[in-house]
Scaffold this motif. Sequence first.
Motif, PDB file in Angstrom:
ATOM      1  N   SER A 131       6.448   1.794  -2.076  1.00 44.72           N
ATOM      2  CA  SER A 131       7.040   2.535  -3.193  1.00 44.72           C
ATOM      3  C   SER A 131       7.818   3.749  -2.720  1.00 44.72           C
ATOM      4  CB  SER A 131       5.941   2.955  -4.183  1.00 44.72           C
ATOM      5  OG  SER A 131       4.991   3.800  -3.564  1.00 44.72           O
ATOM      6  N   ALA A 160       3.730   9.096  -2.876  1.00 47.86           N
ATOM      7  CA  ALA A 160       3.722   7.652  -2.613  1.00 47.86           C
ATOM      8  C   ALA A 160       2.771   7.358  -1.453  1.00 47.86           C
ATOM      9  CB  ALA A 160       5.133   7.162  -2.286  1.00 47.86           C
ATOM     10  N   ILE A 165       3.435   7.312  -7.621  1.00 42.49           N
ATOM     11  CA  ILE A 165       3.821   5.902  -7.682  1.00 42.49           C
ATOM     12  C   ILE A 165       2.987   5.106  -6.680  1.00 42.49           C
ATOM     13  CG2 ILE A 165       6.164   6.290  -8.518  1.00 42.49           C
ATOM     14  CD1 ILE A 165       7.165   6.102  -5.650  1.00 42.49           C
ATOM     15  N   GLY A 166       2.973   3.787  -6.854  1.00 40.41           N
ATOM     16  CA  GLY A 166       2.196   2.927  -5.964  1.00 40.41           C
ATOM     17  C   GLY A 166       0.886   2.518  -6.605  1.00 40.41           C
ATOM     18  N   CYS A 207       5.281  -2.184  -6.649  1.00 43.58           N
ATOM     19  CA  CYS A 207       5.434  -0.865  -6.022  1.00 43.58           C
ATOM     20  C   CYS A 207       6.896  -0.577  -5.691  1.00 43.58           C
ATOM     21  CB  CYS A 207       4.567  -0.778  -4.772  1.00 43.58           C
ATOM     22  SG  CYS A 207       2.790  -0.762  -5.136  1.00 43.58           S
ATOM     23  N   GLY A 256       9.036   2.670  -7.293  1.00 45.02           N
ATOM     24  CA  GLY A 256       9.794   3.609  -6.481  1.00 45.02           C
ATOM     25  C   GLY A 256      11.242   3.700  -6.908  1.00 45.02           C
TER      26      GLY A 256
END
Length: 433
Positions: free
Chosen positions: A19, A153, A393-394, A413, A417
Motif C-alpha cells: 500500500s 503504511a 492504509i493496508g 492494499c 494506497g
Amino acid sequence: MNSDKEKTYDLIVVGGGTSGAAAAISAARCGIKTLLIEKNSYLGGAMTSQLVMPMMNNISFRKEDYKSSILAEILSTLYSSGDGVVYKDGNPGWFNPEKMKFVLESFAIKSGVKILYDTVVVDVVKEGDIISGIKTFYKGITSEYRAKYFVDATGDATLAAMSGVKFENGLDGKNQFMSLRFEMGGVDIKLLANWMIEQKIDDDVSNVFCKNEREIYLSIGFSYGEKKSPYPAINKLIDKAIEDGIINEDDVNYIQFFSIPGKSGMLSFNAPRINSPLNPLSSEDTTKALIKGRAAIVRLEKFFRNYIPGFKESFVSSVAHELGIRDSRRICSEYILTKNDIESGKFFDKNIFESDYPVDIHQKDKTISTERKQFGAPYECCLNRYAKNLFVIGRCIGADFYAQGALRIQPNCFAMGEHIVNYIKNLLRNATL
C-alpha cells in the motif's frame, strides 16, 4: 547537512510495502512532494521481504472499474520481462518477488518519490491532534522530517500507535497464525508436474499449467490430517516421513507451493505455518516464530528432497527476511468494517477499495466464508480522530477481526494506497489545515 526546506514535504509515507509504495507513486505523479521511508533496503513489503506470491485472485483483476492502475502497470512490466504470468485460472498476480523490488523502485524514482531506506521512525512531533513531524533513526543518527500529511503504511499501524491512535489486536488475545515462507531451487518441474497429474493432484486447488513447451507452472495446496484428503498419494508419503522421523505433523499442517515466473526450477512455499497463537507485537514471540519456522524449513527440505518426485536435486535457495504476519493492530477508525458488511455485500458512497475476497482466518479452526460477495470499504476506515492529518492504509485499517481477514490481500492494499491519494490531493488543494 540538509536544510529544513529539504526535510519538509507535502506528504510523508511510512512503509514502502504494497500500500505504501502505491501511495507514494500515486502522490508523486500528482505533483505532491513525497517522502517514502522504508525500514528495509528495498520496497515491496510482504511481496518481497515475506515472499508472499502469487497475489490472491480478486474482483480488481476481473473488472476494469475496480482495477488499481499502478498495479496493472507493474504487472505489465513484469510480464514483458518474463517475471510475471497470468495463471490458467485467470489470476494475473503471479510474479517474481526479487524482480518486484526493481520494478517498484523504478516506478517510485521515475515518479519523483524521495526514498529513505534502512530508516525507522522512532517518534512523532504532535501539536494537539495534528502531526507536524516525525523523528527517524539511522545508524545512531536521529533526524526530523516535517509534512502537511502523513500516511501510515507500516502494516502494523506503527506510526498510528506512536501518534496516540487507539487500536485493537487479534481476537480474545489471539492473532492469526504466522508463516515463514521460503523458496526451493533445483526442482525438476516437469517430473513433478507429471507426477501430480498421474496421482490426480489436479483440481481447483492444486493443478498444472503448461503455458507452452518450455514454461510449466504449477500450484498445490493441502493440509495434512484432513478427514477427507483429496490427495491420498501425498498423505501416504507424509505418513512414511513422520514414521521415519523426518518431519512432524505440525510441519505439514498447512502447505502451499507455487512456480515462480522468471525463476526456472524454483518453487515458492507458503509454509511453514507457525501453529500457535503468538503476538506479532511481541519481539519475544516473533523471535520464537522465526526460530521455529527455520527449524521446520530444515525438516521440510529433507522431506521434499527424499519423498516427493522432482525434488531429488532441490535445495532451499531463499528464506523470507520477515515473518508473514496476517494480522496485528487494527486502528479505531471513523468507520469499522465488519464481517456482516462483507457477507452482506455492503457498499458505501465512496469506497477506498472494492473486493470479493472471502473472510480468510488462519487459526486452529481455519475459517473461510463459503461464498464470495462483492463488498466495499469506505475512506473512513483509514481516518481517525486522534491524529487528523494521519491516514492509515493496508491490513491495519479499521475493521473487526473477521473483516480484516478479507481485506488484507495485496490487490486491496494497492487500491488503498492509490486511492487515499485522491483524498489527500483534495485536502491539499483546499488547504484545510
